[in-house]
Design an enzyme around this catalytic site. Structure first.
Site, PDB file in Angstrom:
ATOM      1  N   PRO A 161      -8.685  53.204  -3.428  1.00 60.15           N
ATOM      2  CA  PRO A 161      -7.715  52.197  -2.038  1.00 60.15           C
ATOM      3  C   PRO A 161      -8.067  51.111  -1.902  1.00 60.15           C
ATOM      4  O   PRO A 161      -7.461  50.206  -1.200  1.00 60.15           O
ATOM      5  CB  PRO A 161      -7.409  53.136  -1.101  1.00 60.15           C
ATOM      6  CG  PRO A 161      -8.638  54.107  -0.858  1.00 60.15           C
ATOM      7  CD  PRO A 161      -9.124  54.440  -2.404  1.00 60.15           C
ATOM      8  N   GLY A 162      -9.505  50.860  -1.946  1.00 53.22           N
ATOM      9  CA  GLY A 162      -9.785  49.422  -1.619  1.00 53.22           C
ATOM     10  C   GLY A 162      -9.959  48.496  -2.691  1.00 53.22           C
ATOM     11  O   GLY A 162     -10.304  47.078  -2.467  1.00 53.22           O
ATOM     12  N   PHE A 188     -17.386  70.018  -1.149  1.00 54.06           N
ATOM     13  CA  PHE A 188     -18.595  70.177  -0.624  1.00 54.06           C
ATOM     14  C   PHE A 188     -18.877  70.088   0.875  1.00 54.06           C
ATOM     15  O   PHE A 188     -18.656  68.984   1.570  1.00 54.06           O
ATOM     16  CB  PHE A 188     -19.542  69.144  -1.523  1.00 54.06           C
ATOM     17  CG  PHE A 188     -19.783  69.657  -2.735  1.00 54.06           C
ATOM     18  CD1 PHE A 188     -21.051  70.235  -3.291  1.00 54.06           C
ATOM     19  CD2 PHE A 188     -18.928  69.504  -3.753  1.00 54.06           C
ATOM     20  CE1 PHE A 188     -21.371  70.393  -4.638  1.00 54.06           C
ATOM     21  CE2 PHE A 188     -19.168  69.981  -4.990  1.00 54.06           C
ATOM     22  CZ  PHE A 188     -20.367  70.327  -5.481  1.00 54.06           C
ATOM     23  N   GLY A 213     -24.610  70.350   5.268  1.00 53.95           N
ATOM     24  CA  GLY A 213     -25.049  69.764   6.479  1.00 53.95           C
ATOM     25  C   GLY A 213     -23.996  69.442   7.750  1.00 53.95           C
ATOM     26  O   GLY A 213     -23.037  70.587   7.740  1.00 53.95           O
ATOM     27  N   LYS A 214     -23.867  68.411   8.493  1.00 53.12           N
ATOM     28  CA  LYS A 214     -22.867  68.096   9.198  1.00 53.12           C
ATOM     29  C   LYS A 214     -21.351  68.159   8.633  1.00 53.12           C
ATOM     30  O   LYS A 214     -20.313  68.243   9.603  1.00 53.12           O
ATOM     31  CB  LYS A 214     -23.059  67.004  10.109  1.00 53.12           C
ATOM     32  CG  LYS A 214     -24.336  66.969  10.991  1.00 53.12           C
ATOM     33  CD  LYS A 214     -24.773  65.759  11.444  1.00 53.12           C
ATOM     34  CE  LYS A 214     -26.094  65.828  12.477  1.00 53.12           C
ATOM     35  NZ  LYS A 214     -26.226  64.449  12.949  1.00 53.12           N
ATOM     36  N   GLU A 245     -20.132  58.130  -8.354  1.00 52.03           N
ATOM     37  CA  GLU A 245     -18.798  57.293  -8.315  1.00 52.03           C
ATOM     38  C   GLU A 245     -19.006  56.313  -9.542  1.00 52.03           C
ATOM     39  O   GLU A 245     -18.083  55.838 -10.311  1.00 52.03           O
ATOM     40  CB  GLU A 245     -18.431  56.611  -6.924  1.00 52.03           C
ATOM     41  CG  GLU A 245     -16.992  55.807  -7.252  1.00 52.03           C
ATOM     42  CD  GLU A 245     -16.620  55.404  -5.737  1.00 52.03           C
ATOM     43  OE1 GLU A 245     -15.821  56.297  -5.007  1.00 52.03           O
ATOM     44  OE2 GLU A 245     -16.860  54.275  -5.303  1.00 52.03           O
ATOM     45  N   ASP A 251     -13.283  65.610  -1.771  1.00 54.06           N
ATOM     46  CA  ASP A 251     -14.163  65.426  -0.742  1.00 54.06           C
ATOM     47  C   ASP A 251     -13.626  66.022   0.409  1.00 54.06           C
ATOM     48  O   ASP A 251     -12.379  66.202   0.755  1.00 54.06           O
ATOM     49  CB  ASP A 251     -14.234  64.016  -0.286  1.00 54.06           C
ATOM     50  CG  ASP A 251     -15.129  63.337  -1.123  1.00 54.06           C
ATOM     51  OD1 ASP A 251     -15.835  64.041  -2.080  1.00 54.06           O
ATOM     52  OD2 ASP A 251     -15.565  62.050  -0.653  1.00 54.06           O
TER      53      ASP A 251
END
Length: 333
Positions: A215-216, A102, A105-106, A284, A192
């Site tokens: 990963p966190g 996706f 926008g920016k 998530e 992502d």
């Protein structure tokens, strides 16, 4: 009536969690074997012969990390599979793999680097269809693709907040699978766009339903997982429950399984919306709740969803796919 032999083969296929020796040809100097990453049941019609030097060990080669879940799903790490063997098994299946991302926008600024790195590392030698969901199709740059690979833009409305965009992703993917990609691909990965491929991502990642370990949280106790803890939410996970914390930036599998998964998550998101609730980490949180009761058939290690802001621990031998360093506040504004 199903023969006893066929039944045993089917059970073997479902229960295999490590490289498994099938049979040996005495005196020939060659060994036939099937690692647990190979497709079933198609693989049973194929014979793979390799010299003894390339014999896959009966148990995973990694002893420093968890390589199988309690429900016997493999966890893919560098050092637990042989790319050559996997390619020889999957290439004859003539698969087409889809990728959704996706760029709203920016986030359109990340498209070029995402696609160019994917062309270098993602499913090299396989047919790939990229589906870029965007509110600005004219901003998607032309990228030189390998033969047999295609790029399509999927128009999306622009929403008022990044949280709303995140919540809409499951709905958009399920609708696209039902209308388009479900007829065009056999496997679909949902990734992502603000990430980059650094090393090969191949058929070791294919499975019925595939999730990636965040990963966190792969080294922290379950009590620290940021699950949705409000019982009023459809994403609620009680204290003391949960297996892993999965990242929403990477998931995939057989296209029909991805459809079922995204449709289910969309329905729970709608249930929360009707009750004026937004889960702690939007889609998530719903993804993690779904995988609590519908276990993924394969897990990708944090190699496949790394965050470059974190120091690389020794367990991570190489990084395959990681986030782009950016100002989150600026790009989400």
């Amino acid at each position: 009536m199903i023969s006893r032999k066929l039944l045993l083969i089917s059970l073997f296929c479902l229960g295999a969690v490590a490289a498994v020796a099938i049979w040996a040809r005495a005196g020939s100097g060659k060994v036939h074997y099937l690692p647990y990453y190979l497709p079933c049941p198609e693989i049973f019609s194929m014979k793979l012969q390799y010299t003894e030097e390339k014999l896959i060990q009966l148990f995973p080669q990694r002893q420093d990390v968890l390589t199988v879940t309690p429900w016997l799903a493999p966890i893919v790490w560098e050092g637990t599979f042989d790319p050559e063997i996997l390619d020889s098994a999957y290439r004859p299946l003539n698969l087409t793999i889809g990728v959704t991302a996706f760029a709203i926008g920016k986030y359109t600024r990340f498209v070029r680097r995402f696609l160019e790195s994917a062309e270098q590392h993602f499913m090299r030698g396989y047919q790939v269809n990229y589906y870029i969901f965007t509110d600005s199709p004219e901003s998607v740059p032309p990228v030189q693709l390998q033969p047999g690979r295609s790029l399509a833009t999927v128009p999306m409305a622009k929403f008022s907040s990044w949280q709303e965009i995140s919540m809409r992703r499951m709905e958009a993917i399920s609708r696209h699978v039902a209308q388009v990609s479900g007829r065009e691909v056999q496997y679909l990965f949902c990734l992502d766009i603000d990430m980059v491929f650094h090393n090969p991502w191949g058929p070791e990642t294919l499975g019925d339903m595939v999730a990636a370990i965040h990963p966190g949280y792969f080294t922290v106790p379950r009590e620290q997982f940021p699950y949705e803890r409000r019982s009023s939410s459809a994403a609620f996970i009680p204290e003391g429950e949960g297996d892993f914390y999965y990242g929403g930036a990477v998931f995939g599998g057989l296209v029909n399984k991805v459809y079922e998964f995204t449709k289910s998550c969309h329905m729970t998101i709608l249930a929360d919306k009707a009750n004026r609730i937004m889960a702690a980490w939007q889609e998530e949180s719903h993804l993690n709740r779904h995988f609590l009761t519908h276990k993924p058939s394969k897990l990708l290690s944090p190699e496949y969803i790394w965050d470059d802001r974190k120091p690389k621990p020794p367990e991570i031998r190489l990084i395959r796919f990681s986030t782009v360093d950016k100002d989150y506040k600026e790009v989400r504004n």
